[in-house]
Design an enzyme around this catalytic site. Structure first.
Site, PDB file in Angstrom:
ATOM      1  N   ALA A  34      35.009  23.828  39.251  1.00 26.37           N
ATOM      2  CA  ALA A  34      33.835  24.274  40.013  1.00 26.37           C
ATOM      3  C   ALA A  34      33.004  23.092  40.514  1.00 26.37           C
ATOM      4  O   ALA A  34      32.043  23.288  41.253  1.00 26.37           O
ATOM      5  CB  ALA A  34      32.974  25.191  39.152  1.00 26.37           C
ATOM      6  N   PHE A  82      40.662  23.582  30.194  1.00 25.46           N
ATOM      7  CA  PHE A  82      39.610  22.662  29.741  1.00 25.46           C
ATOM      8  C   PHE A  82      38.221  23.077  30.220  1.00 25.46           C
ATOM      9  O   PHE A  82      37.219  22.635  29.650  1.00 25.46           O
ATOM     10  CB  PHE A  82      39.850  21.245  30.305  1.00 25.46           C
ATOM     11  N   SER A  86      29.852  21.811  28.415  1.00 21.01           N
ATOM     12  CA  SER A  86      30.293  21.094  27.209  1.00 21.01           C
ATOM     13  C   SER A  86      29.198  20.383  26.423  1.00 21.01           C
ATOM     14  O   SER A  86      29.492  19.797  25.383  1.00 21.01           O
ATOM     15  CB  SER A  86      31.359  20.062  27.606  1.00 21.01           C
ATOM     16  N   THR A 125      37.044  23.161  20.399  1.00 20.97           N
ATOM     17  CA  THR A 125      36.322  22.081  19.722  1.00 20.97           C
ATOM     18  C   THR A 125      36.252  22.320  18.216  1.00 20.97           C
ATOM     19  O   THR A 125      36.251  23.466  17.755  1.00 20.97           O
ATOM     20  CB  THR A 125      34.892  22.003  20.293  1.00 20.97           C
ATOM     21  N   ASP A 126      36.100  21.227  17.466  1.00 18.10           N
ATOM     22  CA  ASP A 126      35.923  21.357  16.010  1.00 18.10           C
ATOM     23  C   ASP A 126      34.558  21.945  15.648  1.00 18.10           C
ATOM     24  O   ASP A 126      34.340  22.376  14.510  1.00 18.10           O
ATOM     25  CB  ASP A 126      36.103  19.998  15.317  1.00 18.10           C
ATOM     26  N   GLU A 127      33.645  21.986  16.632  1.00 17.72           N
ATOM     27  CA  GLU A 127      32.294  22.492  16.330  1.00 17.72           C
ATOM     28  C   GLU A 127      32.275  23.972  15.971  1.00 17.72           C
ATOM     29  O   GLU A 127      31.277  24.464  15.451  1.00 17.72           O
ATOM     30  CB  GLU A 127      31.378  22.277  17.531  1.00 17.72           C
ATOM     31  N   ALA A 154      28.908  28.294  19.662  1.00 16.73           N
ATOM     32  CA  ALA A 154      29.106  29.748  19.521  1.00 16.73           C
ATOM     33  C   ALA A 154      29.885  30.295  20.716  1.00 16.73           C
ATOM     34  O   ALA A 154      30.746  31.175  20.565  1.00 16.73           O
ATOM     35  CB  ALA A 154      27.758  30.454  19.391  1.00 16.73           C
ATOM     36  N   LYS A 156      32.077  28.612  22.507  1.00 19.48           N
ATOM     37  CA  LYS A 156      33.471  28.181  22.348  1.00 19.48           C
ATOM     38  C   LYS A 156      34.162  29.028  21.269  1.00 19.48           C
ATOM     39  O   LYS A 156      35.335  29.390  21.410  1.00 19.48           O
ATOM     40  CB  LYS A 156      33.547  26.695  21.981  1.00 19.48           C
ATOM     41  N   ASN A 181      35.216  14.709  18.385  1.00 23.68           N
ATOM     42  CA  ASN A 181      34.464  14.032  19.468  1.00 23.68           C
ATOM     43  C   ASN A 181      35.302  13.005  20.225  1.00 23.68           C
ATOM     44  O   ASN A 181      35.828  12.069  19.618  1.00 23.68           O
ATOM     45  CB  ASN A 181      33.264  13.293  18.875  1.00 23.68           C
ATOM     46  N   GLN A 196      24.284   5.451  25.344  1.00 20.66           N
ATOM     47  CA  GLN A 196      23.789   4.233  24.687  1.00 20.66           C
ATOM     48  C   GLN A 196      24.323   2.973  25.378  1.00 20.66           C
ATOM     49  O   GLN A 196      23.578   2.007  25.571  1.00 20.66           O
ATOM     50  CB  GLN A 196      24.165   4.232  23.200  1.00 20.66           C
TER      51      GLN A 196
HETATM   52  P1  NAD Z   1      33.050  18.009  30.893  1.00 25.52           P
HETATM   53  O1  NAD Z   1      31.719  18.657  30.860  1.00 25.52           O
HETATM   54  O2  NAD Z   1      33.154  16.542  31.121  1.00 25.52           O
HETATM   55  O3  NAD Z   1      33.959  18.705  32.015  1.00 25.52           O
HETATM   56  C1  NAD Z   1      33.981  20.097  32.190  1.00 25.52           C
HETATM   57  C2  NAD Z   1      34.615  20.390  33.550  1.00 25.52           C
HETATM   58  O4  NAD Z   1      34.652  21.811  33.702  1.00 25.52           O
HETATM   59  C3  NAD Z   1      33.807  19.823  34.726  1.00 25.52           C
HETATM   60  O5  NAD Z   1      34.665  19.191  35.641  1.00 25.52           O
HETATM   61  C4  NAD Z   1      33.171  21.065  35.340  1.00 25.52           C
HETATM   62  O6  NAD Z   1      32.952  20.952  36.727  1.00 25.52           O
HETATM   63  C5  NAD Z   1      34.199  22.130  35.008  1.00 25.52           C
HETATM   64  N1  NAD Z   1      33.605  23.478  34.997  1.00 25.52           N
HETATM   65  C6  NAD Z   1      32.461  23.867  34.388  1.00 25.52           C
HETATM   66  N2  NAD Z   1      32.227  25.168  34.621  1.00 25.52           N
HETATM   67  C7  NAD Z   1      33.257  25.611  35.384  1.00 25.52           C
HETATM   68  C8  NAD Z   1      33.595  26.869  35.940  1.00 25.52           C
HETATM   69  N3  NAD Z   1      32.814  27.948  35.753  1.00 25.52           N
HETATM   70  N4  NAD Z   1      34.735  26.961  36.656  1.00 25.52           N
HETATM   71  C9  NAD Z   1      35.541  25.877  36.853  1.00 25.52           C
HETATM   72  N5  NAD Z   1      35.258  24.665  36.367  1.00 25.52           N
HETATM   73  C10 NAD Z   1      34.131  24.538  35.625  1.00 25.52           C
HETATM   74  O7  NAD Z   1      33.756  18.429  29.541  1.00 25.52           O
HETATM   75  P2  NAD Z   1      34.773  17.613  28.619  1.00 25.52           P
HETATM   76  O8  NAD Z   1      34.009  16.793  27.669  1.00 25.52           O
HETATM   77  O9  NAD Z   1      35.806  17.001  29.472  1.00 25.52           O
HETATM   78  O10 NAD Z   1      35.415  18.832  27.792  1.00 25.52           O
HETATM   79  C11 NAD Z   1      36.566  19.518  28.290  1.00 25.52           C
HETATM   80  C12 NAD Z   1      36.974  20.584  27.296  1.00 25.52           C
HETATM   81  O11 NAD Z   1      37.272  19.986  26.046  1.00 25.52           O
HETATM   82  C13 NAD Z   1      35.894  21.632  27.015  1.00 25.52           C
HETATM   83  O12 NAD Z   1      36.503  22.877  26.878  1.00 25.52           O
HETATM   84  C14 NAD Z   1      35.278  21.175  25.692  1.00 25.52           C
HETATM   85  O13 NAD Z   1      34.765  22.278  24.981  1.00 25.52           O
HETATM   86  C15 NAD Z   1      36.508  20.600  25.013  1.00 25.52           C
HETATM   87  N6  NAD Z   1      36.240  19.553  24.014  1.00 25.52           N
HETATM   88  C16 NAD Z   1      35.467  18.472  24.342  1.00 25.52           C
HETATM   89  C17 NAD Z   1      35.278  17.471  23.408  1.00 25.52           C
HETATM   90  C18 NAD Z   1      34.447  16.249  23.726  1.00 25.52           C
HETATM   91  O14 NAD Z   1      34.200  15.434  22.826  1.00 25.52           O
HETATM   92  N7  NAD Z   1      33.983  16.044  24.945  1.00 25.52           N
HETATM   93  C19 NAD Z   1      35.856  17.584  22.131  1.00 25.52           C
HETATM   94  C20 NAD Z   1      36.628  18.720  21.835  1.00 25.52           C
HETATM   95  C21 NAD Z   1      36.822  19.692  22.787  1.00 25.52           C
HETATM   96  O1  DAU Z   2      32.986  17.666  18.217  1.00 25.53           O
HETATM   97  C1  DAU Z   2      33.417  17.929  19.510  1.00 25.53           C
HETATM   98  C2  DAU Z   2      32.227  18.015  20.444  1.00 25.53           C
HETATM   99  O2  DAU Z   2      31.746  16.678  20.614  1.00 25.53           O
HETATM  100  C3  DAU Z   2      32.578  18.626  21.807  1.00 25.53           C
HETATM  101  O3  DAU Z   2      32.930  19.964  21.613  1.00 25.53           O
HETATM  102  C4  DAU Z   2      31.383  18.541  22.767  1.00 25.53           C
HETATM  103  O4  DAU Z   2      31.769  19.012  24.041  1.00 25.53           O
HETATM  104  C5  DAU Z   2      30.949  17.100  22.861  1.00 25.53           C
HETATM  105  O5  DAU Z   2      29.798  16.994  23.686  1.00 25.53           O
HETATM  106  C6  DAU Z   2      30.651  16.539  21.476  1.00 25.53           C
HETATM  107  O6  DAU Z   2      29.491  17.191  20.907  1.00 25.53           O
HETATM  108  P1  DAU Z   2      28.353  16.357  20.123  1.00 25.53           P
HETATM  109  O7  DAU Z   2      27.115  17.160  20.175  1.00 25.53           O
HETATM  110  O8  DAU Z   2      28.842  15.889  18.819  1.00 25.53           O
HETATM  111  O9  DAU Z   2      28.285  15.062  21.107  1.00 25.53           O
HETATM  112  P2  DAU Z   2      27.060  14.246  21.729  1.00 25.53           P
HETATM  113  O10 DAU Z   2      27.671  13.121  22.497  1.00 25.53           O
HETATM  114  O11 DAU Z   2      26.082  15.099  22.428  1.00 25.53           O
HETATM  115  O12 DAU Z   2      26.351  13.649  20.441  1.00 25.53           O
HETATM  116  C7  DAU Z   2      27.073  12.935  19.450  1.00 25.53           C
HETATM  117  C8  DAU Z   2      26.112  12.660  18.290  1.00 25.53           C
HETATM  118  O13 DAU Z   2      25.124  11.719  18.726  1.00 25.53           O
HETATM  119  C9  DAU Z   2      25.345  13.876  17.809  1.00 25.53           C
HETATM  120  O14 DAU Z   2      25.192  13.772  16.403  1.00 25.53           O
HETATM  121  C10 DAU Z   2      23.982  13.755  18.504  1.00 25.53           C
HETATM  122  C11 DAU Z   2      23.784  12.259  18.587  1.00 25.53           C
HETATM  123  N1  DAU Z   2      23.028  11.746  19.744  1.00 25.53           N
HETATM  124  C12 DAU Z   2      23.328  12.206  20.982  1.00 25.53           C
HETATM  125  C13 DAU Z   2      22.679  11.716  22.096  1.00 25.53           C
HETATM  126  C14 DAU Z   2      22.995  12.224  23.494  1.00 25.53           C
HETATM  127  C15 DAU Z   2      22.080  10.750  19.551  1.00 25.53           C
HETATM  128  O15 DAU Z   2      21.798  10.296  18.420  1.00 25.53           O
HETATM  129  N2  DAU Z   2      21.432  10.257  20.641  1.00 25.53           N
HETATM  130  C16 DAU Z   2      21.687  10.694  21.914  1.00 25.53           C
HETATM  131  O16 DAU Z   2      21.053  10.184  22.869  1.00 25.53           O
END
Ligand code: NAD
Ligand code: DAU
Length: 336
Positions: A34, A82, A86, A125-127, A154, A156, A181, A196
């Site tokens: 999207a 995917f 997120s 996700t593990d969350e 919730a 997810k 993560n 950061q």
């Molecule tokens: P991201 O936010 O970087 O990317 C999400 C993508 O989905 C974007 O390109 C966005 O445009 C697209 N999107 C959002 N809503 C949409 C819709 N309605 N229709 C079509 N496309 C849409 O996310 P990410 O960090 O790359 O995560 C990808 C997947 O992996 C997610 O399902 C997330 O839950 C899972 N995941 C992420 C992490 C992490 O650490 N980032 C860890 C475990 C699982």
């Molecule tokens: O565990 C998998 C998940 O990891 C994915 O499902 C999510 O899509 C992904 O965003 C990530 O979630 P977190 O909430 O763990 O990630 P985030 O990068 O937002 O934060 C990581 C940790 O750092 C969390 O404990 C919050 C903390 N944090 C985050 C930000 C943005 C800070 O201390 N300072 C910050 O500025």
């Protein structure tokens, strides 16, 4: 697999997966994305046009999804899902798009793969498992009960339940994975590690939520991609695989590492307002994936992977700089 429909293929991990698949299989890929604020056309630039097609559209658009899934039927095709909202912090500000995309979007895909008999891999996700105590000897496994904390996790969890119900009730051919993560190139500057790194590169201060004792289990996005491809190729239908690379670090340790690697005083950071409902610790036991499917991560040193990620952000400031000011202004308004 000859043809893949990759939803969210312009996001951080989805785009990494598209590159990985092109380099490690002969599949043709359609990206359905999207192009929300989280997507990046640059992450897909330069891919071979004869193997990759990019469709801009919403996974909640049942007509569009049906047509794209129909193309995969009988063509050794699969959907790799995917697409999601997120970011936990955004889900606390406005849960609505999380329910829409993560739950209704997954439902829309499930109905399409059910109609056309197409294989689905659902990326989660593990969350969904909630959090662990810092001294808990247990880690998350495939049988850990669901206990999500935030609107994001919730939503997810809701999507995961739908996938399992469609497998059991309708015989949908699906696999699931729950990963820890991710870090690496093209991650949006709203997320912890890129925020950061770019704060320091921008001459600002590192922002740590609360005390920084919270632990995350870091894996490089490239290793997440290789695990998803392995599950697509060899995973058993109906099964869930946990993906993790034994990368547990406290947020405080990560912040100090980033500052040190950038040549700054490791204690030169701000403590800011904590996240509401902040999960304490995530930790993955990926034994099933490793022993059943023979997967191993390639990034075994988090310190080295982080150094390469820092280099990448240093070299790509033309990509992240235009996004940076608005993200920091939104965080500042919340005392973060
Ligand atoms: P991201 O936010 O970087 O990317 C999400 C993508 O989905 C974007 O390109 C966005 O445009 C697209 N999107 C959002 N809503 C949409 C819709 N309605 N229709 C079509 N496309 C849409 O996310 P990410 O960090 O790359 O995560 C990808 C997947 O992996 C997610 O399902 C997330 O839950 C899972 N995941 C992420 C992490 C992490 O650490 N980032 C860890 C475990 C699982
Ligand atoms: O565990 C998998 C998940 O990891 C994915 O499902 C999510 O899509 C992904 O965003 C990530 O979630 P977190 O909430 O763990 O990630 P985030 O990068 O937002 O934060 C990581 C940790 O750092 C969390 O404990 C919050 C903390 N944090 C985050 C930000 C943005 C800070 O201390 N300072 C910050 O500025």
């Amino acid at each position: 697999m000859r043809r893949l429909l990759v939803t969210g293929g312009a996001g951080f991990i989805g785009s990494n997966f598209v590159h990985h698949v092109l380099g490690h299989s002969d599949a043709h890929v359609t990206v359905l994305d999207a192009f929300t604020y989280a997507a990046s056309r640059e992450a897909l630039a330069g891919l071979p046009g004869e193997r990759v097609r990019v469709v801009e559209g919403d996974i909640c658009d049942a007509g569009l999804v049906d047509g794209l899934v129909a193309e995969l039927a009988g063509a050794e095709g699969a959907v790799v899902h995917f697409a999601a909202e997120s970011h936990n912090d955004n889900s606390l500000d406005d849960p609505s798009p999380f329910v829409q995309t993560n739950i209704v979007g997954t439902f829309t895909l499930l109905e399409a793969v059910r109609r056309h008999g197409v294989r689905l891999h659902h990326v989660s996700t593990d969350e969904v498992y909630g959090d662990l105590e810092l001294d808990d000897p247990a880690r998350f496994t495939e049988s850990t009960p669901y206990r999500p904390s935030s609107p994001y996790s919730a939503s997810k969890a809701g999507a995961d339940h739908l996938v399992r119900a469609w497998v059991r009730s309708f015989g949908v051919q699906a696999t699931l994975s729950n990963c820890s993560n991710n870090y690496g190139p093209w991650q949006h500057v709203e997320k912890f590690i890129p925020r950061q790194i770019t704060n320091v590169l921008d001459g600002g201060k590192v922002k740590l939520y609360g005390s920084g004792a919270n632990v995350r289990d870091w894996i490089h996005a490239e290793d997440h991609s290789s695990a998803v491809l392995k599950i697509l190729e060899r995973g058993r239908i109906g099964e869930t695989y946990l993906i993790g690379a034994d990368g547990e670090r406290s947020n405080l340790a990560v912040v100090r590492m980033i500052l040190e690697q950038l040549g700054h005083d490791p204690d030169d950071f701000d403590h800011v307002t904590d996240r509401a409902g902040h999960d304490l610790r995530y930790a993955i036991d990926s034994t099933k994936l490793r022993t059943e499917l023979g997967w191993e991560p390639t990034y075994t040193s988090f310190e080295e992977g982080l150094a390469r990620t820092i280099d990448w952000y240093r070299d790509h400031d033309d990509w992240w700089r235009p996004k940076k000011a608005a993200i920091e202004a939104a965080y500042a308004a919340k005392g973060q």
